[in-house]
Design a protein around this motif. Structure first.
Motif, short mmCIF file in Angstrom:
data_model
loop_
_atom_site.label_atom_id
_atom_site.label_comp_id
_atom_site.label_asym_id
_atom_site.label_seq_id
_atom_site.Cartn_x
_atom_site.Cartn_y
_atom_site.Cartn_z
N PHE A 96 -5.85 -15.66 9.81
CA PHE A 96 -5.03 -14.56 9.28
C PHE A 96 -5.44 -14.23 7.85
CE2 PHE A 96 -1.33 -13.65 6.54
CZ PHE A 96 -1.05 -12.36 6.98
N GLU A 97 -5.59 -15.23 7.01
CA GLU A 97 -5.95 -14.99 5.62
C GLU A 97 -7.33 -14.34 5.51
OE1 GLU A 97 -4.06 -15.21 3.10
OE2 GLU A 97 -2.36 -16.25 4.02
N GLN A 98 -8.26 -14.75 6.38
CA GLN A 98 -9.59 -14.17 6.34
C GLN A 98 -9.58 -12.70 6.77
OE1 GLN A 98 -11.37 -17.23 8.90
NE2 GLN A 98 -12.68 -17.85 7.21
N LEU A 99 -8.85 -12.40 7.84
CA LEU A 99 -8.79 -11.02 8.32
C LEU A 99 -8.03 -10.13 7.34
CD1 LEU A 99 -8.06 -11.61 12.13
CD2 LEU A 99 -10.27 -11.17 11.02
N TRP A 100 -6.94 -10.66 6.79
CA TRP A 100 -6.18 -9.90 5.80
C TRP A 100 -7.04 -9.64 4.55
CZ3 TRP A 100 -2.49 -6.65 5.79
CH2 TRP A 100 -1.70 -6.39 4.65
N GLY A 101 -7.91 -10.59 4.25
CA GLY A 101 -8.83 -10.41 3.13
C GLY A 101 -9.82 -9.27 3.38
N ILE A 102 -10.29 -9.15 4.62
CA ILE A 102 -11.20 -8.05 4.97
C ILE A 102 -10.49 -6.71 4.76
CG2 ILE A 102 -12.44 -6.94 6.86
CD1 ILE A 102 -12.93 -9.75 8.01
N MET A 103 -9.25 -6.63 5.21
CA MET A 103 -8.50 -5.39 5.00
C MET A 103 -8.29 -5.12 3.52
SD MET A 103 -5.83 -4.68 8.00
CE MET A 103 -6.47 -4.21 9.62
N GLY A 104 -8.13 -6.18 2.74
CA GLY A 104 -8.00 -6.00 1.30
C GLY A 104 -9.27 -5.43 0.69
N GLU A 105 -10.42 -5.82 1.21
CA GLU A 105 -11.69 -5.27 0.73
C GLU A 105 -11.77 -3.77 0.99
OE1 GLU A 105 -14.69 -7.56 2.69
OE2 GLU A 105 -13.94 -9.46 1.90
N LEU A 106 -11.33 -3.36 2.17
CA LEU A 106 -11.34 -1.94 2.49
C LEU A 106 -10.30 -1.20 1.65
CD1 LEU A 106 -11.76 -1.80 6.37
CD2 LEU A 106 -13.49 -2.08 4.58
N ARG A 107 -9.14 -1.82 1.45
CA ARG A 107 -8.10 -1.19 0.65
C ARG A 107 -8.62 -0.94 -0.77
NH1 ARG A 107 -2.52 -1.32 -0.41
NH2 ARG A 107 -2.32 0.04 -2.24
N ALA A 108 -9.42 -1.85 -1.30
CA ALA A 108 -9.99 -1.66 -2.63
C ALA A 108 -10.89 -0.42 -2.66
CB ALA A 108 -10.77 -2.90 -3.06
#
Length: 262
Positions: free
Chosen positions: A25-37
């Protein structure tokens, strides 16, 4: 040939209900955070106050949790960045969906990831025309994705996830990625690469899209809203939200996804 999965979310969770997927979960949420940036670097957006009470939220027993943030701006009519689930008990679901305004006709951006307990991921360019009729639109926005789609389709590690719900199937384009894969560092890396490939291609499309004629914008906006509402309301996974948080909260979450309380 890759074998598809037609089991429901509930069947998949019932088979393995207590798998700890916190790290995934933390890894996938991190990927979405990269796109959000990347979104924040390109667009000016304002948080919508209608979902302020959902940042974050928890179930009555405190086990299930979630967050739903929504934004709007000059170029983006509605963007949702959200998660829901119980990471220690198999189920998580995350969204980054970006619905453009009617000033251009470039496709919207759709992405969802999660665990059930295998990794589930979806990403697609949501079309704003009839792709069987507007062949120029098809060739411009979907043909460039087809080779990447075939890579995943031909890889036996990635099992196509086929919804039993007819509207959910119709809502995915023929180059939409909807897969299950066993959790691994390689799978997370593949998904990260795909997420950036799709987002960067989408952003290029947005930057290069010609303006929609003024006379066509109202109809396009109405079509966008109808589709956005139907996708949110008809998702079979809404039942999971109701089980975790109750009917009233589940209905509020669905409205948050399409902007019903904005």
């Amino acid at each position: 040939m890759t074998t598809s999965t037609v089991k429901t979310l509930f069947e998949l969770l019932d088979e393995n209900p207590n798998q700890d997927r916190s790290q995934i979960f933390e890894q996938l949420w991190g990927i979405m955070g990269e796109l959000r940036a990347k979104v924040d670097a390109r667009f000016e957006l304002t948080p919508d106050p209608s979902v302020a009470d959902l940042q974050p939220y928890r179930s009555d027993d405190g086990h299930a949790k979630g967050l739903l943030s929504a934004f709007a701006g000059k170029e983006i009519d509605w963007m949702v960045h959200s998660y829901i689930g119980i990471p220690t008990q198999s189920f998580t679901n995350m969204h980054l969906t970006i619905w453009l305004g009617p000033h251009i006709r470039a496709p919207h951006f759709g992405m969802a990831m999660g665990t059930m307990p295998d990794i589930f991921f979806y990403t697609d360019y949501i079309p704003r025309v009839d792709l069987m009729v507007d062949l120029d639109y098809l060739d411009k926005y979907y043909e460039p994705v087809n080779a990447k789609w075939r890579e995943f389709q031909d890889n036996p590690e990635y099992r196509p996830f086929v919804s039993r719900n007819v509207y959910m199937r119709i809502s995915v384009s023929q180059t939409g990625f909807v897969y299950l894969v066993k959790p691994s560092d390689k799978a997370v890396s593949d998904i990260r690469d795909l997420a950036h490939f799709m987002f960067d291609g989408w952003l290029k499309n947005v930057n290069e899209a010609p303006a929609t004629p003024d006379s066509e914008r109202a109809a396009l906006a109405a079509r966008d809203l109808q589709i956005r509402r139907a996708i949110a309301a008809r998702d079979p996974a809404n039942v999971v939200g109701e089980q975790l948080f109750g009917k009233d909260m589940a209905e509020a979450l669905v409205r948050g996804l399409w902007g019903g309380d904005r």
